[in-house]
Structures are given as C-alpha cells and as structure tokens.
Design a protein around this motif. Structure first.
Motif, PDB file in Angstrom:
ATOM      1  N   ARG A 118      17.962 -19.111  -4.399  1.00 48.11           N
ATOM      2  CA  ARG A 118      19.384 -19.146  -4.079  1.00 48.11           C
ATOM      3  C   ARG A 118      20.129 -19.935  -5.152  1.00 48.11           C
ATOM      4  O   ARG A 118      19.589 -20.861  -5.747  1.00 48.11           O
ATOM      5  N   HIS A 119      21.374 -19.559  -5.399  1.00 47.49           N
ATOM      6  CA  HIS A 119      22.125 -20.081  -6.537  1.00 47.49           C
ATOM      7  C   HIS A 119      22.118 -21.609  -6.595  1.00 47.49           C
ATOM      8  O   HIS A 119      21.970 -22.206  -7.676  1.00 47.49           O
ATOM      9  N   ALA A 120      22.251 -22.256  -5.431  1.00 45.46           N
ATOM     10  CA  ALA A 120      22.340 -23.718  -5.403  1.00 45.46           C
ATOM     11  C   ALA A 120      21.062 -24.392  -5.892  1.00 45.46           C
ATOM     12  O   ALA A 120      21.083 -25.562  -6.294  1.00 45.46           O
ATOM     13  N   ASP A 121      19.934 -23.662  -5.883  1.00 47.78           N
ATOM     14  CA  ASP A 121      18.647 -24.265  -6.236  1.00 47.78           C
ATOM     15  C   ASP A 121      18.099 -23.787  -7.579  1.00 47.78           C
ATOM     16  O   ASP A 121      17.014 -24.209  -7.982  1.00 47.78           O
ATOM     17  N   ILE A 122      18.808 -22.919  -8.279  1.00 46.28           N
ATOM     18  CA  ILE A 122      18.272 -22.357  -9.524  1.00 46.28           C
ATOM     19  C   ILE A 122      18.032 -23.454 -10.561  1.00 46.28           C
ATOM     20  O   ILE A 122      16.941 -23.572 -11.130  1.00 46.28           O
ATOM     21  N   GLY A 123      19.056 -24.254 -10.849  1.00 44.68           N
ATOM     22  CA  GLY A 123      18.909 -25.305 -11.858  1.00 44.68           C
ATOM     23  C   GLY A 123      17.825 -26.291 -11.497  1.00 44.68           C
ATOM     24  O   GLY A 123      17.039 -26.717 -12.359  1.00 44.68           O
ATOM     25  N   PHE A 124      17.744 -26.655 -10.222  1.00 36.13           N
ATOM     26  CA  PHE A 124      16.728 -27.611  -9.784  1.00 36.13           C
ATOM     27  C   PHE A 124      15.328 -27.025  -9.955  1.00 36.13           C
ATOM     28  O   PHE A 124      14.411 -27.711 -10.423  1.00 36.13           O
ATOM     29  N   ALA A 125      15.147 -25.757  -9.572  1.00 37.83           N
ATOM     30  CA  ALA A 125      13.833 -25.123  -9.687  1.00 37.83           C
ATOM     31  C   ALA A 125      13.401 -24.997 -11.148  1.00 37.83           C
ATOM     32  O   ALA A 125      12.233 -25.212 -11.484  1.00 37.83           O
ATOM     33  N   LYS A 126      14.339 -24.668 -12.037  1.00 39.24           N
ATOM     34  CA  LYS A 126      14.011 -24.595 -13.463  1.00 39.24           C
ATOM     35  C   LYS A 126      13.540 -25.945 -13.985  1.00 39.24           C
ATOM     36  O   LYS A 126      12.534 -26.043 -14.699  1.00 39.24           O
ATOM     37  N   ALA A 127      14.274 -26.993 -13.622  1.00 38.07           N
ATOM     38  CA  ALA A 127      13.898 -28.334 -14.078  1.00 38.07           C
ATOM     39  C   ALA A 127      12.548 -28.734 -13.516  1.00 38.07           C
ATOM     40  O   ALA A 127      11.727 -29.370 -14.186  1.00 38.07           O
ATOM     41  N   LEU A 128      12.281 -28.343 -12.287  1.00 37.48           N
ATOM     42  CA  LEU A 128      11.037 -28.727 -11.621  1.00 37.48           C
ATOM     43  C   LEU A 128       9.824 -28.137 -12.331  1.00 37.48           C
ATOM     44  O   LEU A 128       8.868 -28.863 -12.664  1.00 37.48           O
ATOM     45  N   GLN A 137      19.200 -32.931  -4.086  1.00 33.23           N
ATOM     46  CA  GLN A 137      20.447 -33.157  -3.362  1.00 33.23           C
ATOM     47  C   GLN A 137      20.380 -32.685  -1.914  1.00 33.23           C
ATOM     48  O   GLN A 137      21.168 -33.126  -1.084  1.00 33.23           O
ATOM     49  N   THR A 138      19.473 -31.777  -1.608  1.00 32.85           N
ATOM     50  CA  THR A 138      19.412 -31.191  -0.270  1.00 32.85           C
ATOM     51  C   THR A 138      17.973 -31.174   0.224  1.00 32.85           C
ATOM     52  O   THR A 138      17.025 -31.417  -0.539  1.00 32.85           O
ATOM     53  N   LEU A 139      17.829 -30.841   1.492  1.00 30.38           N
ATOM     54  CA  LEU A 139      16.493 -30.759   2.079  1.00 30.38           C
ATOM     55  C   LEU A 139      15.656 -29.687   1.389  1.00 30.38           C
ATOM     56  O   LEU A 139      14.466 -29.885   1.124  1.00 30.38           O
ATOM     57  N   GLN A 141      15.752 -28.681  -1.663  1.00 34.06           N
ATOM     58  CA  GLN A 141      15.300 -29.186  -2.958  1.00 34.06           C
ATOM     59  C   GLN A 141      14.217 -30.249  -2.787  1.00 34.06           C
ATOM     60  O   GLN A 141      13.272 -30.305  -3.591  1.00 34.06           O
ATOM     61  N   ARG A 142      14.332 -31.053  -1.759  1.00 32.22           N
ATOM     62  CA  ARG A 142      13.259 -32.033  -1.504  1.00 32.22           C
ATOM     63  C   ARG A 142      11.953 -31.323  -1.186  1.00 32.22           C
ATOM     64  O   ARG A 142      10.875 -31.743  -1.621  1.00 32.22           O
ATOM     65  N   ARG A 143      12.041 -30.247  -0.436  1.00 38.55           N
ATOM     66  CA  ARG A 143      10.817 -29.522  -0.087  1.00 38.55           C
ATOM     67  C   ARG A 143      10.244 -28.779  -1.293  1.00 38.55           C
ATOM     68  O   ARG A 143       9.023 -28.667  -1.427  1.00 38.55           O
ATOM     69  N   LEU A 144      11.098 -28.276  -2.147  1.00 38.33           N
ATOM     70  CA  LEU A 144      10.607 -27.687  -3.396  1.00 38.33           C
ATOM     71  C   LEU A 144       9.847 -28.732  -4.209  1.00 38.33           C
ATOM     72  O   LEU A 144       8.748 -28.468  -4.721  1.00 38.33           O
ATOM     73  N   LEU A 233      23.996 -25.462   6.402  1.00 35.80           N
ATOM     74  CA  LEU A 233      22.879 -25.845   7.257  1.00 35.80           C
ATOM     75  C   LEU A 233      21.713 -26.461   6.477  1.00 35.80           C
ATOM     76  O   LEU A 233      20.662 -26.724   7.055  1.00 35.80           O
ATOM     77  N   ASP A 234      21.892 -26.674   5.175  1.00 40.13           N
ATOM     78  CA  ASP A 234      20.867 -27.325   4.344  1.00 40.13           C
ATOM     79  C   ASP A 234      21.271 -28.793   4.209  1.00 40.13           C
ATOM     80  O   ASP A 234      22.116 -29.136   3.386  1.00 40.13           O
ATOM     81  N   PRO A 235      20.712 -29.677   5.027  1.00 39.57           N
ATOM     82  CA  PRO A 235      21.217 -31.060   5.084  1.00 39.57           C
ATOM     83  C   PRO A 235      20.980 -31.820   3.791  1.00 39.57           C
ATOM     84  O   PRO A 235      20.015 -31.591   3.065  1.00 39.57           O
ATOM     85  N   SER A 236      21.881 -32.763   3.535  1.00 41.51           N
ATOM     86  CA  SER A 236      21.764 -33.579   2.330  1.00 41.51           C
ATOM     87  C   SER A 236      20.864 -34.788   2.558  1.00 41.51           C
ATOM     88  O   SER A 236      20.397 -35.407   1.617  1.00 41.51           O
TER      89      SER A 236
END
Length: 646
Positions: A118-128, A137-139, A141-144, A233-236
């Motif tokens: 999903r768009h909100a997680d693309i940058g985070f997943a690439k960095a990961l 920033q969100t749940l 992303q923490r689970r990723l 619904l994706d808590p911070s």
C-alpha cells in the motif's frame, strides 16, 4: 492448470499455474489500496519459518497455497488473496540476502519492489529490505519491521529453500471474480473479517453494472474509500489493530432504516439492502457511494471514541476528550458507542454532556448489577434517529440539544442513584420497589465490593483521585511529587490500568495473623476486608515492595511514595477517623473513609451530576419506553422517517 509458465505474459485471465517463488519473481505485483495493511503477527511469521525449516530438513518443496490476482492496465498483477503471504516472502528474501531479487532498479535512480505494498508503506518497505534506517509510524510498519527482524535472525535457513517454495497463482477474469473467489475460499474454515467480506460484496455488486466505464468508476470509488478507511484503522501507537468489524456494526446501526438486532450480520444486511435497491431498479452506484461516504464519516469519529487516548483529533475540545477518556476507562457498555458517535458528528463539542451522561448511566447500571445490554434496542434506535436527524420527543419536537437527549435517556433506563434521588425527582418508591432494586449508592457500602465490583475499582479511584485534587475540603491535604493523573500513567496503550494494583489496606493475609493480637483483629476485620473503605490502588512497582505489613508500618511507606491523593489522605485523622486500632486499620477507619468516598461519589455520579446535565422531573416530553426496552436486543417498532443517512 498449466505447467509452470516461462513468464507472466503467458498467464491469461481464467488460467492458473503452479510456480516456485523464484519463478514468480518474474511477475510484478501490486497490493491494491482497498486491501488492509500488513498485519502478520509474530506467531504467523514463526509458523512460516518452521514450515520452511522443516522443508529444508526434508529436502522437499514447501507448498504455500493459492494466490488470487487480477490483471491491471499497467501490466502488473493486483493481489486479491495472498498479499500477506507474498509480502512476508518478499521480506524473507531480503532478510536472507536476496535484496537484489526483490528491489529492482529503474531509470533515474528509482527502484521498485517485487510486491508493491500500500502506498503509505512503500518507502518504509524499500528502506527495510535495503537495511536502511527508517522510523516506523504505524502498526503495519512496526509489524513489517518485526517480521523482517525475525526473518533476518534465521541464519540456518537457506535462500534456495525459500525460492523453491511453490504456490498456485490464479488470474481472475475480473476484480469481482477475484473477490468472489477469495470469499468462497476463505469462508471454509478460516476466520475472515466481516469488514473484508462487505468490501468484496460491494465489488461483486459493482460488477452488475453493464457499462464498463461506469463499473470501473465504481470500483475506483470503492478502492479510494477503503484506502481511506484502512489508513484510519492503522493505529500510530503500539496497539493492536482497531476492530474493524465493531466499526462496521456501529455504522450499520446508524445507517440502516430499520432496527438492528445483536444477532444480525452486517454482511447479510448489506447484501439484502443492495439486492432490494437492484430489484427496485434504483442506482446501485448511488447506494454504494452513500454507504461508503457514511462509513468513512462514522469511522473518523468512531476511532476517537474507541481509543480516545491515541486517536482524538487535535481540533476536538479538551472537555470532550476528557469525557471520552473517562467513558473508555470505565470499560463497559459499548452499546452506547453508536449514540456517542452520532452525537459527536451532529454536535461536536456540545456532545460532551451526553458523553458524560453515558459514563454516569453506565457506571450506575454496573453498580446496580444490570447487564451492559440493558435497553440496547432503545439505545440503538435513538442513536440512529440522532444520526439521521429524526429523533423527536413525545411532543414531536426535535431533539436538538444534548440536555434534551440526556433527559430522554435518563428516564428510559438509568437506575436511580438512591432512594433520595427518586424522591427528589418526585417518585415515592414502595417498599416492594425498593426491595427489588440495587441502588448504586448503597452498593458502594457493600462488604463484598472487591468481589462483586473488582472490574470497576481502578476506574472508581481514577475519578475519585481527580476529584480530591479539586476538593475544597481535601485538596490542601494532598501532596503529589508527580501527577499520576496523566493518560499515559493510568491508561497505557496496551491495556486499561495495566500498571496499577488493587491493594487491601488491612491485608487479606496479614503478616501478624499468627500472633494473639493479629488473630483477634483478623476475626474482627474478616467481614470488612473487601469493603471499599479498605481498598486502594497503587502503581505495580510500589505495591510489590509493601507486603502484608500492619497499617502503621505500611502508612509510612505509602506516604513516602506521594503518588496519589487518596493514599496521602490515609494519614489524615479527619479522613480516616481517629479511632485507629493501632497498629491496625480497623472497622471505624473503613466507616469514616467510606463516608467521604460516598459524598464524593454522589457529586460525581449522583443527583446533582445528572441534574446539571439536563435531567428534570418526568414530564410530557417523554415517550413510554417500556415496549422499546428489550434486554437481548430484540426488534422494536421504529417510527423514524425513511430518510437517507446524512
């Protein structure tokens, strides 16, 4: 099913294939915006690792099930079923040294992922997967990050084992066909959320539209609205995900034109409503738009009602947030959530008094030993009417103020605080009526308070502690080094009051119970050990060091902590009583203390509290509610106008 294809271009709609993970690397996948964020738990990741390790030991290919996709105009495949598995596989490949296989360079220094989340997680997943540092920033992303970290620790696991795992890929002819297959597959033995099933049902009904352009517009609208919903619904915080099915139910109670029963399923109700729209030759697209616009609107408010400690918008008035926090701390009567959501949407800050009343009536009902679903049908009916703008009193005057709503709600099903309150409101209860009631005020003096009302004790002392800080009589006697009355201290993100213990002032198992004096006092105090006058609360670390000491020894320790005013006041004779049975806390101390506690409780939840919120004597504005109040959520008559929800 075809043999393993040489490339994605050979796999057409309606076909399926068995492919290894390595062969699937030739495909490009997107996770559509209408899909929920990444949510695999540590347990699910561990199960995948165990399965891969077992396959590696046995030297066999691990089969990972079916993935359902559909084609897109950009040449990539949209994942409809299997996105969590494929995302985890991508993380695993990166964690095991195959980053180059899943992060593909493009022109201009831009890279793309094999599985585009999903768009909100693309940058985070690439960095990961690039082992770059980026703060989650969100749940989701923490689970990723947690999944990637756990997979990175699997030094004995070979990348070849992972790449050799197999899946069946089915390309559905259409988006509706893909979601329909997802539903048929997952309803067999797997717990699938109503929230996801309703989404699929909307896509399925959108396919009825013959015009491909209009159908595409409807699907795009559904995608956009669910993207908004899933982001909300994706808590911070470090919380669990919001219960999307609970949101679905609260919304449907407000949106529907008929009484919703506790046994009803929203999926069934939505399907029936669209079917009725279709049969009457009305626009399905307009119905879907109305439904999803309303769902988004309700979701924006519901998340703040559900978790006011983390999700309250900054623009909301502080007094409304405080009222919501107190209701949430009570942890009871979710049946009132639809009413509070409707009130906030309609009145914003002016809904504060209604939220405060919801807390009072819920607490009174709990002390009176009434089930939380007491009057559920009535609560849901007036919530819907308030949301739709059709709630009127018996004089046909619209309920336009919180005070009017509170007056109606009180006389519908709120227990009297005491016999005195009944008299104040003009009702002279018979002895039979008094004998049939548990009055909340009297319940506070129960010798079984700890056993019968343990679930209310933390909430009670929270409210009592705040009250004491502002009390004219006791504020000067309380000293606090640091205020414990902060949201983060009493109401952590993981569990209500998790960091607080309930403490018996005179211990349940006193340290001196084997001495003559100790045995004598234990015999006297046996019936008072669980009395509210003998209870307090303490932060867990403080309580663990206190043990079961006599009161005089315990008091010095309590005062040293200087954490909460109701414990500081235990050293004040006017508060605890002068007749201390040294070295013990005794019956007279409990009696004196409960007198002060009941005085405070009456101000917090009693006659004056409800009168200030708008409750007056029974009058001709009030309907006859007896027919409407059904304890188990049965159906009731509804006279609301047939209007579309705003």
């Amino acid at each position: 099913m075809t043999e393993i294809p040489m490339g994605p271009e050979l796999l057409s709609p309606g076909q399926s294939c068995l492919a290894t993970v390595e062969q699937l690397l030739d495909f490009d996948f997107d996770i559509p915006a209408f899909q929920r964020p990444y949510d695999w738990s540590d347990k699910q990741v561990s199960e995948l690792i165990d399965d891969l390790s077992d396959a590696q030991r046995k030297e066999v290919h691990l089969f990972l099930g079916l993935v359902v996709v559909c084609t897109q105009s950009n040449g990539r495949f949209a994942i409809v079923d299997g996105q969590q598995r494929l995302t985890t596989l991508m993380l695993a490949i990166g964690a095991l040294g195959g980053t180059g296989k899943i992060l593909r360079p493009k022109g201009g220094g831009v890279s793309s992922l094999w599985i585009s989340p999903r768009h909100a997680d693309i940058g985070f997943a690439k960095a990961l997967v690039s082992t770059s540092s980026e703060t989650e920033q969100t749940l989701s992303q923490r689970r990723l990050k947690q999944a990637f970290s756990k997979l990175s620790d699997q030094k004995a696991l070979n990348l070849a084992t992972l790449l050799g795992a197999q899946l069946i890929v089915y390309v559905a002819p259409s988006l509706a066909g893909a979601t329909g297959l997802f539903e048929r597959i997952n309803l067999r033995g797997k717990d699938v959320s109503q929230f996801d099933l309703v989404k699929n049902k909307l896509i399925e009904w959108a396919a009825v539209e013959k015009d491909s352009i209009v159908r595409g517009e409807i699907e795009d609208f559904i995608t956009a609205r669910y993207d908004t919903l899933y982001r909300r619904l994706d808590p911070s915080s470090k919380e669990e995900p919001f219960d999307s099915d609970k949101l679905l139910r609260v919304h449907w109670i407000l949106f529907t034109q008929k009484q919703f029963k506790s046994s009803d399923k929203v999926l069934t109700e939505v399907d029936s409503a669209i079917d009725e729209t279709y049969s009457s030759k009305k626009s399905i697209a307009r119905w879907i738009e109305s439904y999803l616009d309303s769902l988004v609107r309700v979701a924006e408010t519901w998340v703040a009602v559900e978790r006011p400690y983390e999700a309250t918008p900054p623009s909301w008035a502080p007094q409304l947030k405080h009222a919501l926090l107190d209701f949430a701390r009570l942890g009871r009567d979710g049946e009132l959530q639809p009413l509070m959501v409707a009130a906030i949407i309609r009145w914003q800050a002016d809904a504060t008094d209604l939220v405060r009343f919801c807390e009072i009536t819920s607490f009174r009902s709990a002390l009176a030993k009434k089930n939380s679903n007491h009057g559920r049908s009535y609560k849901w009916r007036v919530a819907r009417q308030l949301y739709q703008g059709t709630w009127s009193d018996a004089l046909k005057q619209p309920i336009s103020l919180a005070a009017d709503a509170v007056h109606q709600l009180f006389w519908a099903n709120t227990p009297y605080w005491s016999q005195g309150e009944a008299r104040e409101f003009g009702e002279d209860l018979t002895l039979e009526q008094v004998g049939a009631e548990v009055f909340p005020d009297n319940a506070l003096d129960s010798t079984r308070f700890y056993k019968d009302y343990r679930h209310l004790i933390h909430y009670f002392f929270w409210k009592y502690g705040v009250y004491l800080q502002h009390s004219k009589e006791w504020a000067d006697f309380t000293r606090i080094d640091i205020s414990p009355f902060q949201d983060s201290v009493w109401f952590g993100n993981e569990e209500r009051f998790k960091g607080w213990d309930i403490e018996h002032i005179y211990p349940q198992t006193p340290a001196d119970r084997d001495t003559r004096e100790g045995r004598a006092h234990l015999k006297v105090m046996t019936q008072w050990v669980d009395h509210l006058g003998n209870l307090t609360v303490l932060p867990v670390p403080d309580n663990r060091g206190m043990q079961n000491l006599p009161f005089i020894e315990k008091l010095a320790w309590l005062r040293e902590q200087k954490k909460v005013p109701f414990n500081e006041l235990l050293a004040t004779p006017d508060y605890r009583g002068n007749l201390l049975n040294k070295p013990h806390w005794g019956i007279n101390n409990c009696k004196r203390r409960i007198t002060e506690i009941r005085t405070a409780a009456a101000k917090l939840w009693g006659f004056d509290a409800v009168r200030e919120l708008g409750v007056g004597p029974y009058d001709n504005r009030l309907e006859s509610y007896q027919e409407d109040i059904e304890e188990e959520g049965g159906d009731v008559p509804d006279n609301s106008a047939e209007t579309v929800a705003a």
